[in-house]
Design an enzyme around this catalytic site. Structure first.
Site, PDB file in Angstrom:
ATOM      1  N   CYS A 113      26.356  32.713  48.099  1.00 54.17           N
ATOM      2  CA  CYS A 113      27.202  33.021  48.861  1.00 54.17           C
ATOM      3  C   CYS A 113      26.499  32.821  50.281  1.00 54.17           C
ATOM      4  O   CYS A 113      27.423  33.114  51.209  1.00 54.17           O
ATOM      5  CB  CYS A 113      27.592  34.558  48.810  1.00 54.17           C
ATOM      6  SG  CYS A 113      28.314  34.955  47.086  1.00 54.17           S
ATOM      7  N   HIS A 250      28.861  38.259  54.926  1.00 54.29           N
ATOM      8  CA  HIS A 250      29.608  37.881  53.588  1.00 54.29           C
ATOM      9  C   HIS A 250      30.493  39.042  53.091  1.00 54.29           C
ATOM     10  O   HIS A 250      29.925  40.042  52.906  1.00 54.29           O
ATOM     11  CB  HIS A 250      28.617  37.553  52.711  1.00 54.29           C
ATOM     12  CG  HIS A 250      28.948  37.363  51.477  1.00 54.29           C
ATOM     13  ND1 HIS A 250      30.102  36.514  50.955  1.00 54.29           N
ATOM     14  CD2 HIS A 250      28.605  37.658  50.263  1.00 54.29           C
ATOM     15  CE1 HIS A 250      30.193  36.496  49.683  1.00 54.29           C
ATOM     16  NE2 HIS A 250      29.400  37.221  49.045  1.00 54.29           N
ATOM     17  N   ASN A 280      35.723  38.666  46.877  1.00 53.03           N
ATOM     18  CA  ASN A 280      34.602  37.791  47.562  1.00 53.03           C
ATOM     19  C   ASN A 280      34.661  36.494  47.115  1.00 53.03           C
ATOM     20  O   ASN A 280      34.977  36.157  45.740  1.00 53.03           O
ATOM     21  CB  ASN A 280      33.558  38.438  46.488  1.00 53.03           C
ATOM     22  CG  ASN A 280      32.055  37.858  46.781  1.00 53.03           C
ATOM     23  OD1 ASN A 280      32.233  36.538  47.237  1.00 53.03           O
ATOM     24  ND2 ASN A 280      31.165  38.268  46.233  1.00 53.03           N
TER      25      ASN A 280
HETATM   26  O1  UT7 Z   1      28.289  37.811  46.388  1.00 56.58           O
HETATM   27  C1  UT7 Z   1      27.495  38.452  45.550  1.00 56.58           C
HETATM   28  C2  UT7 Z   1      28.113  39.049  44.344  1.00 56.58           C
HETATM   29  N1  UT7 Z   1      27.913  40.133  43.958  1.00 56.58           N
HETATM   30  C3  UT7 Z   1      28.054  41.532  44.693  1.00 56.58           C
HETATM   31  O2  UT7 Z   1      28.142  41.521  45.616  1.00 56.58           O
HETATM   32  C4  UT7 Z   1      27.930  42.734  43.566  1.00 56.58           C
HETATM   33  C5  UT7 Z   1      27.306  43.860  44.378  1.00 56.58           C
HETATM   34  N2  UT7 Z   1      27.542  45.136  43.614  1.00 56.58           N
HETATM   35  C6  UT7 Z   1      28.711  45.766  43.459  1.00 56.58           C
HETATM   36  O3  UT7 Z   1      29.657  45.389  44.163  1.00 56.58           O
HETATM   37  C7  UT7 Z   1      28.892  46.884  42.574  1.00 56.58           C
HETATM   38  O4  UT7 Z   1      27.552  47.286  41.957  1.00 56.58           O
HETATM   39  C8  UT7 Z   1      30.155  46.948  41.392  1.00 56.58           C
HETATM   40  C9  UT7 Z   1      31.350  46.931  42.319  1.00 56.58           C
HETATM   41  C10 UT7 Z   1      29.896  45.533  40.863  1.00 56.58           C
HETATM   42  C11 UT7 Z   1      30.221  48.040  40.624  1.00 56.58           C
HETATM   43  O5  UT7 Z   1      30.092  49.223  41.524  1.00 56.58           O
HETATM   44  P1  UT7 Z   1      29.303  50.470  40.946  1.00 56.58           P
HETATM   45  O6  UT7 Z   1      29.545  51.469  41.942  1.00 56.58           O
HETATM   46  O7  UT7 Z   1      27.920  50.015  41.163  1.00 56.58           O
HETATM   47  O8  UT7 Z   1      29.747  50.756  39.547  1.00 56.58           O
HETATM   48  P2  UT7 Z   1      28.880  50.967  38.297  1.00 56.58           P
HETATM   49  O9  UT7 Z   1      28.496  49.469  37.830  1.00 56.58           O
HETATM   50  O10 UT7 Z   1      27.749  51.918  38.495  1.00 56.58           O
HETATM   51  O11 UT7 Z   1      29.731  51.550  37.170  1.00 56.58           O
HETATM   52  C12 UT7 Z   1      30.071  52.672  37.457  1.00 56.58           C
HETATM   53  C13 UT7 Z   1      31.045  53.329  36.371  1.00 56.58           C
HETATM   54  C14 UT7 Z   1      30.709  52.785  34.990  1.00 56.58           C
HETATM   55  O12 UT7 Z   1      31.278  53.690  34.099  1.00 56.58           O
HETATM   56  P3  UT7 Z   1      30.272  55.070  33.160  1.00 56.58           P
HETATM   57  O13 UT7 Z   1      29.115  54.159  32.577  1.00 56.58           O
HETATM   58  O14 UT7 Z   1      29.804  55.867  34.432  1.00 56.58           O
HETATM   59  O15 UT7 Z   1      31.182  55.669  32.311  1.00 56.58           O
HETATM   60  C15 UT7 Z   1      31.255  51.526  34.554  1.00 56.58           C
HETATM   61  O16 UT7 Z   1      31.654  51.327  33.161  1.00 56.58           O
HETATM   62  O17 UT7 Z   1      32.540  52.694  36.382  1.00 56.58           O
HETATM   63  C16 UT7 Z   1      32.829  51.593  35.301  1.00 56.58           C
HETATM   64  N3  UT7 Z   1      33.405  50.713  35.865  1.00 56.58           N
HETATM   65  C17 UT7 Z   1      34.612  50.415  36.206  1.00 56.58           C
HETATM   66  N4  UT7 Z   1      35.584  51.295  35.984  1.00 56.58           N
HETATM   67  C18 UT7 Z   1      36.855  50.905  36.133  1.00 56.58           C
HETATM   68  C19 UT7 Z   1      32.800  49.421  36.189  1.00 56.58           C
HETATM   69  N5  UT7 Z   1      33.740  48.408  36.551  1.00 56.58           N
HETATM   70  C20 UT7 Z   1      34.812  49.090  36.522  1.00 56.58           C
HETATM   71  C21 UT7 Z   1      36.151  48.801  36.820  1.00 56.58           C
HETATM   72  N6  UT7 Z   1      37.204  49.675  36.574  1.00 56.58           N
HETATM   73  N7  UT7 Z   1      36.633  47.570  37.173  1.00 56.58           N
END
Ligand code: UT7
Length: 326
Positions: A113, A250, A280
């Protein structure tokens, strides 16, 4: 000799996929995706588009905006992590043929990216030493073909598209841009896609390898990286982030940009945001945002802007420029 951006262009494929659309096949919903990422919809390439075709459309628009003919282009760099072919030929060669840039060298650049910032620095240096020569720099991605559509923790983030700029000798003298390029390979496992030569292939081992993401680790790195890049560029130039007119970061996640703005004590309004409708688009995100801002008339001569990106590698990079000088 001064160098500048002579024109910009972009292309987003017409098909729009909303969060509600995703919720039909995935255990997710619009509320979660929007509140965790700022994204509501993304553009997805249909069968007749791929990275080179979108890159060529963005490139053509940039050439038209610059008033430059394909014959005048001496170099094409395509920043991409989703090339048409797994390794070769490069997507840039396919763009060279599609646009009819008969006198151009062409290669791809892979810095994920952050790739567009790396690419524009290479074009800037090349244009400085090749007086009168013009380069076409493109960021283009078809991420929809490499994400795992069953993984709600990553697929909801990404979209397809391409953005481009033409770089060449400036009409008058202008201030020189400054760039920092960094990498930290210790974070290579935070975001990757297999299918290369890392693993010896076993029978039946690879279906189509998909993107693997450790969201938390990338998030924490991204906030530190974007703030560090922007602060260090300002320090190097003896100025402060408060004096910047616009930051083109980005477009990965609105919460990352929010956190960067807070860490840098800058109003969020200084950060250009379009990820709500693009998602993204990796290496394409900065040039798409730049082209949008240009076409809306938001960039005025001598405005102080920073382009900054981060991504797999890990890579991070930034360019400080006074529009449109490089
Ligand atoms: O260009 C570079 C590419 N990468 C990035 O920029 C990624 C950077 N990271 C992020 O943007 C974030 O970490 C994410 C958007 C990917 C994830 O957000 P988060 O706030 O870190 O969520 P999390 O992974 O801590 O998940 C929290 C909860 C989990 O459930 P439990 O375990 O608390 O019950 C996940 O299973 O949210 C759940 N979850 C979802 N729920 C509904 C994860 N993805 C989803 C979803 N819809 N799409």
């Amino acid at each position: 000799m001064s160098v500048q951006i002579l024109g910009t262009g972009s292309y987003l494929p017409p098909k729009v996929v909303t969060n509600d659309d995703l919720s039909k096949s995935l255990d997710t919903n619009d509320e979660w995706i929007h509140s965790h990422t700022g994204i509501r919809s993304r553009h997805i390439a249909e069968e007749d588009d791929c990275t080179s075709s979108m890159a060529a459309k963005a490139g053509k628009a940039a050439l038209e905006a610059a008033g430059v003919s394909p014959d005048d282009i001496g170099l094409i760099i395509v920043a991409t992590s989703t090339p048409d072919y797994a390794t070769f030929p490069s997507t840039a060669c396919l763009v060279q043929a599609a646009l009819g840039c008969k006198g151009a060298g062409a290669y791809d650049l892979q810095a994920a990216c952050a790739g567009f910032v790396y690419a524009i620095e290479q074009a800037r240096c090349w244009a400085k030493v090749n007086k009168g020569a013009k380069a076409l720099v493109i960021g283009a991605e078809t991420l929809s073909r490499v994400v795992d559509w069953r993984d709600r923790g990553s697929c909801i983030l990404f979209g397809d598209g391409a953005g481009a700029v033409v770089v060449g000798e400036a009409e008058g003298a202008g201030p020189e841009a400054h760039t920092v390029l960094w990498a930290d390979g210790n974070g290579a496992s935070f975001i990757y896609r297999d299918g290369g030569t890392r693993l010896k292939p076993q029978p039946g081992m690879f279906p189509i390898p998909t993107l693997v993401l450790q969201g938390h680790d990338v998030f924490a790195f991204a906030v530190r990286a974007l703030a560090k890049v922007t602060n260090q560029l300002c320090e190097k130039l003896g100025t402060t982030p408060a004096s910047l007119d616009r930051v083109f970061a980005h477009q990965a996640n609105g919460r990352i940009i929010d956190a960067v703005a807070r860490r840098m004590k800058l109003p969020l309004e200084k950060f250009y945001l379009n990820l709500e409708t693009t998602g993204n688009t990796s290496a394409a995100s900065i040039p798409i945002a730049l082209d949008e801002a240009v076409r809306k008339g938001e960039l005025k001569k001598d405005m102080k802007i920073v382009l900054c990106g981060f991504g797999a590698g890990l890579t991070y990079a930034g360019t400080y420029m006074q529009w449109p000088y490089l």
